[in-house]
Design a protein around this motif. Structure first.
Motif, PDB file in Angstrom:
ATOM      1  N   GLU A 195     -36.796  36.088 -75.004  1.00 45.31           N
ATOM      2  CA  GLU A 195     -36.851  34.830 -75.753  1.00 45.31           C
ATOM      3  C   GLU A 195     -37.977  33.929 -75.237  1.00 45.31           C
ATOM      4  O   GLU A 195     -38.686  33.285 -76.021  1.00 45.31           O
ATOM      5  CB  GLU A 195     -35.502  34.107 -75.622  1.00 45.31           C
ATOM      6  N   SER A 196     -38.150  33.883 -73.903  1.00 45.75           N
ATOM      7  CA  SER A 196     -39.217  33.050 -73.336  1.00 45.75           C
ATOM      8  C   SER A 196     -40.609  33.566 -73.721  1.00 45.75           C
ATOM      9  O   SER A 196     -41.544  32.789 -73.977  1.00 45.75           O
ATOM     10  CB  SER A 196     -39.088  32.973 -71.816  1.00 45.75           C
ATOM     11  N   CYS A 197     -40.759  34.899 -73.773  1.00 45.99           N
ATOM     12  CA  CYS A 197     -42.035  35.482 -74.187  1.00 45.99           C
ATOM     13  C   CYS A 197     -42.354  35.152 -75.636  1.00 45.99           C
ATOM     14  O   CYS A 197     -43.513  34.829 -75.982  1.00 45.99           O
ATOM     15  CB  CYS A 197     -42.017  36.994 -73.990  1.00 45.99           C
ATOM     16  N   LYS A 198     -41.381  35.197 -76.496  1.00 44.81           N
ATOM     17  CA  LYS A 198     -41.586  34.862 -77.902  1.00 44.81           C
ATOM     18  C   LYS A 198     -42.009  33.393 -78.051  1.00 44.81           C
ATOM     19  O   LYS A 198     -42.905  33.062 -78.825  1.00 44.81           O
ATOM     20  CB  LYS A 198     -40.299  35.104 -78.714  1.00 44.81           C
ATOM     21  N   ASN A 199     -41.370  32.543 -77.316  1.00 42.60           N
ATOM     22  CA  ASN A 199     -41.711  31.105 -77.381  1.00 42.60           C
ATOM     23  C   ASN A 199     -43.135  30.850 -76.886  1.00 42.60           C
ATOM     24  O   ASN A 199     -43.856  30.015 -77.429  1.00 42.60           O
ATOM     25  CB  ASN A 199     -40.720  30.287 -76.557  1.00 42.60           C
ATOM     26  N   THR A 200     -43.567  31.586 -75.844  1.00 45.69           N
ATOM     27  CA  THR A 200     -44.903  31.424 -75.304  1.00 45.69           C
ATOM     28  C   THR A 200     -45.956  31.852 -76.317  1.00 45.69           C
ATOM     29  O   THR A 200     -47.003  31.202 -76.490  1.00 45.69           O
ATOM     30  CB  THR A 200     -45.064  32.229 -74.003  1.00 45.69           C
ATOM     31  N   LEU A 204     -32.624  40.074 -69.263  1.00 52.03           N
ATOM     32  CA  LEU A 204     -33.675  40.634 -70.119  1.00 52.03           C
ATOM     33  C   LEU A 204     -33.769  39.884 -71.434  1.00 52.03           C
ATOM     34  O   LEU A 204     -34.866  39.651 -71.964  1.00 52.03           O
ATOM     35  CB  LEU A 204     -33.403  42.116 -70.363  1.00 52.03           C
ATOM     36  N   SER A 205     -32.599  39.513 -71.983  1.00 51.57           N
ATOM     37  CA  SER A 205     -32.597  38.792 -73.249  1.00 51.57           C
ATOM     38  C   SER A 205     -33.272  37.432 -73.107  1.00 51.57           C
ATOM     39  O   SER A 205     -34.048  37.006 -73.987  1.00 51.57           O
ATOM     40  CB  SER A 205     -31.161  38.613 -73.735  1.00 51.57           C
ATOM     41  N   SER A 206     -33.014  36.734 -71.980  1.00 53.89           N
ATOM     42  CA  SER A 206     -33.643  35.419 -71.769  1.00 53.89           C
ATOM     43  C   SER A 206     -35.152  35.553 -71.592  1.00 53.89           C
ATOM     44  O   SER A 206     -35.922  34.707 -72.051  1.00 53.89           O
ATOM     45  CB  SER A 206     -33.020  34.732 -70.549  1.00 53.89           C
ATOM     46  N   LYS A 207     -35.626  36.630 -70.928  1.00 51.64           N
ATOM     47  CA  LYS A 207     -37.067  36.860 -70.753  1.00 51.64           C
ATOM     48  C   LYS A 207     -37.751  37.135 -72.086  1.00 51.64           C
ATOM     49  O   LYS A 207     -38.856  36.661 -72.350  1.00 51.64           O
ATOM     50  CB  LYS A 207     -37.301  38.023 -69.800  1.00 51.64           C
TER      51      LYS A 207
END
Length: 287
Positions: free
Chosen positions: A279-284, A274-277
């Motif tokens: 982070e990926s959403c924030k970067n997008t 969940l933490s990696s998801k």
């Protein structure tokens, strides 16, 4: 007739003299034996020091022969070697307790030149005394001197440890009564059927010794072995029942532990995903 009577008198006198000689010889031998067994001398700071220099663990049979004879220039004091154990009990709760001991000396010990009472506690398997804690108590003048000998590894469980010995030195006060509070800790006990491990304390070994003089070369101190008697109120043994695992519960505990570890690992895995998801959403969004 007269000659027969004279011979009888001579024979009776000879028998009487022979018995008197035997009695005097036997009394002398007993006195020498009591002197050898009741007094001894040490050249170290502690009584147990010389024993554990050559031994790594406590052996009851060898412990009884650690005493050394005194040289002729060390004065001997003829005082009865008796002390009374007035009170002895384990106090406190949990895995950290205190062994409380109250000792009463006879009045004639107070006039002796042996001013130091030495208490040697041979601890049973399953309990230990923390040397650092005892040193702290010594600095606060709870004891005149104290040391732990034998197994001082505090982390070992009961079934892997050996017995240890605590030697405590205290000054004799005016009324001859001394109370000592020794902090003790329980080791991890082996599993059993009852859920408790029974640890029983024996009587302490008591000695009266002359004072230790620091930095004195070739010091030889006389010590008197005290016979320990019990008061009328102190008749029961001192027992500490330490909680231990129950053998019949081992399977349930193993299953519960395995399930808890599995759920914890799964929770960590889910949290990391969940933490990696996130982070990926924030970067997008930033792009």
């Amino acid at each position: 007739m007269g000659s027969k009577r004279g011979r009888s008198v001579i024979a009776a006198t000879s028998i009487f003299l022979a018995m008197s000689c035997l009695n005097s010889i036997s009394t002398t031998q007993v006195g020498t034996s009591m002197l050898d067994s009741d007094t001894f001398c040490i050249s170290d700071q502690y009584i147990m020091q010389s024993y554990f220099t050559t031994q790594s663990s406590l052996n009851e049979s060898e412990f009884r022969h650690l005493h050394k004879e005194c040289s002729e220039n060390i004065p001997y004091e003829d005082v009865p070697a008796v002390a009374t154990l007035q009170h002895r009990d384990v106090t406190g709760e949990g895995s950290h307790r205190h062994l409380l001991t109250t000792i009463k000396l006879r009045s004639f010990h107070l006039q002796s030149h042996l001013h130091e009472l030495v208490i040697v506690e041979r601890l049973p398997l399953g309990v230990f005394a923390d040397p650092f804690e005892l040193q702290s108590l010594q600095q606060r003048r709870a004891f005149r001197d104290v040391s732990v000998f034998g197994d001082t590894d505090l982390e070992q469980p009961s079934f892997r440890s050996n017995r240890s010995v605590v030697e405590i030195h205290v000054e004799i006060n005016g009324n001859g009564e001394t109370s000592v509070k020794l902090p003790l800790h329980a080791r991890y006990q082996p599993i059993g059927e009852s859920g408790y491990s029974r640890v029983e304390f024996g009587e302490p070994d008591l000695f009266l010794c002359s004072r230790h003089v620091p930095n004195q070369e070739h010091e030889q101190r006389r010590c008197l072995v005290l016979s320990v008697g019990r008061s009328k109120t102190q008749t029961r043994s001192v027992v500490w029942e330490i909680p231990a695992g129950i053998r019949s519960h081992t399977e349930y505990v193993s299953v519960v532990t395995f399930v808890a570890a599995l759920l914890s690992a799964f929770s960590i895995l889910v949290a990391s995903l969940l933490s990696s998801k996130v982070e990926s959403c924030k970067n997008t969004k930033e792009l």
